[in-house]
Design a protein around this motif. Structure first.
Motif, mmCIF file in Angstrom:
data_model
loop_
_atom_site.group_PDB
_atom_site.id
_atom_site.type_symbol
_atom_site.label_atom_id
_atom_site.label_comp_id
_atom_site.label_asym_id
_atom_site.label_seq_id
_atom_site.Cartn_x
_atom_site.Cartn_y
_atom_site.Cartn_z
ATOM 1 N N VAL A 185 1.472 -1.245 0.233
ATOM 2 C CA VAL A 185 0.036 -0.572 0.439
ATOM 3 C C VAL A 185 0.572 1.440 0.056
ATOM 4 N N THR A 186 0.835 2.604 -1.125
ATOM 5 C CA THR A 186 1.537 3.585 -1.164
ATOM 6 C C THR A 186 -0.286 3.921 -0.972
ATOM 7 N N LEU A 187 0.552 5.973 -0.395
ATOM 8 C CA LEU A 187 0.147 6.838 -0.263
ATOM 9 C C LEU A 187 1.134 8.449 -0.752
ATOM 10 N N GLU A 188 -0.070 8.945 -1.396
ATOM 11 C CA GLU A 188 1.066 9.877 -2.294
ATOM 12 C C GLU A 188 -0.077 11.409 -1.456
ATOM 13 N N CYS A 189 0.884 12.332 -0.878
ATOM 14 C CA CYS A 189 0.674 13.336 0.079
ATOM 15 C C CYS A 189 0.809 14.747 -0.500
ATOM 16 N N ARG A 190 -0.264 15.520 0.032
ATOM 17 C CA ARG A 190 0.237 17.126 -0.433
ATOM 18 C C ARG A 190 0.315 17.710 0.205
ATOM 19 N N LEU A 191 1.544 18.613 0.988
ATOM 20 C CA LEU A 191 1.987 18.570 1.956
ATOM 21 C C LEU A 191 0.760 20.504 2.457
ATOM 22 N N LEU A 192 0.479 19.809 3.373
ATOM 23 C CA LEU A 192 -1.009 21.437 3.765
ATOM 24 C C LEU A 192 0.175 22.174 4.875
ATOM 25 N N GLN A 193 0.485 21.122 5.730
ATOM 26 C CA GLN A 193 1.117 22.222 6.595
ATOM 27 C C GLN A 193 1.953 21.273 7.491
ATOM 28 N N ASP A 194 3.152 22.206 7.936
ATOM 29 C CA ASP A 194 4.047 22.081 8.462
ATOM 30 C C ASP A 194 4.495 22.270 10.009
ATOM 31 N N VAL A 195 4.360 21.382 10.704
ATOM 32 C CA VAL A 195 4.275 22.217 12.587
ATOM 33 C C VAL A 195 5.883 21.693 12.612
ATOM 34 N N THR A 196 6.199 23.072 13.377
ATOM 35 C CA THR A 196 7.913 23.229 13.696
ATOM 36 C C THR A 196 7.234 22.625 15.003
ATOM 37 N N LEU A 197 8.193 21.656 15.888
ATOM 38 C CA LEU A 197 7.932 21.405 16.775
ATOM 39 C C LEU A 197 9.630 21.609 17.671
ATOM 40 N N PRO A 198 9.690 21.140 18.841
ATOM 41 C CA PRO A 198 10.919 21.669 19.405
ATOM 42 C C PRO A 198 11.907 20.242 19.201
ATOM 43 N N THR A 199 12.099 19.426 18.100
ATOM 44 C CA THR A 199 12.374 17.979 18.341
ATOM 45 C C THR A 199 12.359 17.402 16.871
ATOM 46 N N HIS A 200 10.691 18.119 16.481
ATOM 47 C CA HIS A 200 10.522 17.390 14.775
ATOM 48 C C HIS A 200 9.371 18.264 14.119
ATOM 49 N N HIS A 201 9.844 18.002 12.711
ATOM 50 C CA HIS A 201 8.143 18.550 12.137
ATOM 51 C C HIS A 201 7.122 17.737 12.601
ATOM 52 N N LEU A 202 6.217 18.303 12.418
ATOM 53 C CA LEU A 202 4.456 18.038 12.399
ATOM 54 C C LEU A 202 4.149 18.053 10.521
ATOM 55 N N PHE A 203 4.516 17.039 9.870
ATOM 56 C CA PHE A 203 3.924 17.373 8.407
ATOM 57 C C PHE A 203 2.646 16.982 8.350
ATOM 58 N N ILE A 204 1.987 17.579 7.774
ATOM 59 C CA ILE A 204 0.711 16.968 7.905
ATOM 60 C C ILE A 204 0.135 17.495 6.357
ATOM 61 N N GLY A 205 0.010 15.908 5.700
ATOM 62 C CA GLY A 205 -0.597 15.929 4.217
ATOM 63 C C GLY A 205 -2.049 15.299 4.432
ATOM 64 N N GLU A 206 -2.373 16.008 3.174
ATOM 65 C CA GLU A 206 -3.712 15.770 2.271
ATOM 66 C C GLU A 206 -3.458 14.218 1.712
ATOM 67 N N ILE A 207 -4.193 12.937 2.084
ATOM 68 C CA ILE A 207 -4.019 11.856 0.969
ATOM 69 C C ILE A 207 -4.904 12.372 -0.721
ATOM 70 N N ALA A 208 -3.333 12.094 -1.828
ATOM 71 C CA ALA A 208 -4.176 13.476 -2.684
ATOM 72 C C ALA A 208 -4.172 11.774 -3.700
ATOM 73 N N GLY A 209 -3.674 10.327 -3.162
ATOM 74 C CA GLY A 209 -3.623 9.370 -3.797
ATOM 75 C C GLY A 209 -3.435 8.155 -2.856
ATOM 76 N N ALA A 210 -3.613 6.628 -3.299
ATOM 77 C CA ALA A 210 -4.033 5.527 -2.929
ATOM 78 C C ALA A 210 -3.352 3.979 -3.291
ATOM 79 N N TYR A 211 -2.877 3.545 -3.656
ATOM 80 C CA TYR A 211 -2.403 2.564 -4.313
ATOM 81 C C TYR A 211 -2.176 1.506 -3.477
ATOM 82 N N ALA A 212 -2.681 0.275 -4.084
ATOM 83 C CA ALA A 212 -2.661 -0.697 -3.426
ATOM 84 C C ALA A 212 -2.569 -1.855 -4.359
#
Length: 188
Positions: free
Chosen positions: A113-140
């Motif tokens: 299973v694979t998902l392709e995502c369009r980045l919606l938001q990059d939340v900067t946390l103290p040690t990490h990026h939290l990348f939030i993406g919309e699933i634009a395509g799903a393949y299985a």
């Protein structure tokens, strides 16, 4: 049984995915344990990736990424992608790569299973990026679909537990969601 403190740096078991992106025009994949579905409609997924890794550069450059679910048969390659940095190793040849409609989110053909995502938001946390993406395509793969739905026993996904740093596979079916607790609703 008495509860004992275990410290606040506790991790729940997490699905293991391979996040794909293009960095400087080349496919790169990174093993990620901190990834979850975070919205129903539109479908969104969030992945937490350490600020020091190479992958965030590609996600912020292309505004796309992929989330690939490896089966247990890909354990060695999956672990390798978490051991080496794309800064020092070319991981573009580890897998057979394909692209969907977004054209800049490399996906792994060997993953069921694979998902392709369009980045919606990059939340900067103290040690990490939290990348939030919309699933634009799903393949299985067709062999992991039963009655139009993913069959997780056929997908054979990996899970990560920490702090013991161990991989696990899916266990036995324990019950049905939104159903198993209905008998407790009687009389309420």
């Amino acid at each position: 049984m008495e509860k004992q403190p275990i410290g606040t740096n506790f991790f729940i078991p997490m699905p293991v995915v391979l996040v794909g992106t293009q960095v400087n025009g080349k496919a790169n994949f990174m093993t990620v344990g901190w990834c979850a579905r975070v919205n129903g409609n539109p479908p969104m997924i969030a992945c937490g990736i350490n600020n020091d890794h190479f992958t965030p550069q590609g996600i912020t450059e292309t505004k796309t990424f992929s989330v690939n679910l490896p089966s247990s048969g890909l354990l060695e390659k999956t672990d390798y992608c978490g051991l080496v940095s794309g800064k020092k190793a070319d991981k573009s040849k580890v897998f057979d790569v394909f692209f969907g409609s977004l054209k800049t989110a490399p996906m792994i053909r060997e993953c069921p299973v694979t998902l392709e995502c369009r980045l919606l938001q990059d939340v900067t946390l103290p040690t990490h990026h939290l990348f939030i993406g919309e699933i634009a395509g799903a393949y299985a793969d067709s062999n992991v679909i039963r009655d139009g739905k993913p069959d997780f026993s056929a997908i054979d996904p990996l899970f990560l537990t920490m702090p013991d740093n161990r991989y696990w596979t899916l266990g036995k079916h324990a019950g049905d969601a939104w159903s198993a607790g209905k008998k407790l609703m009687k009389g309420n």
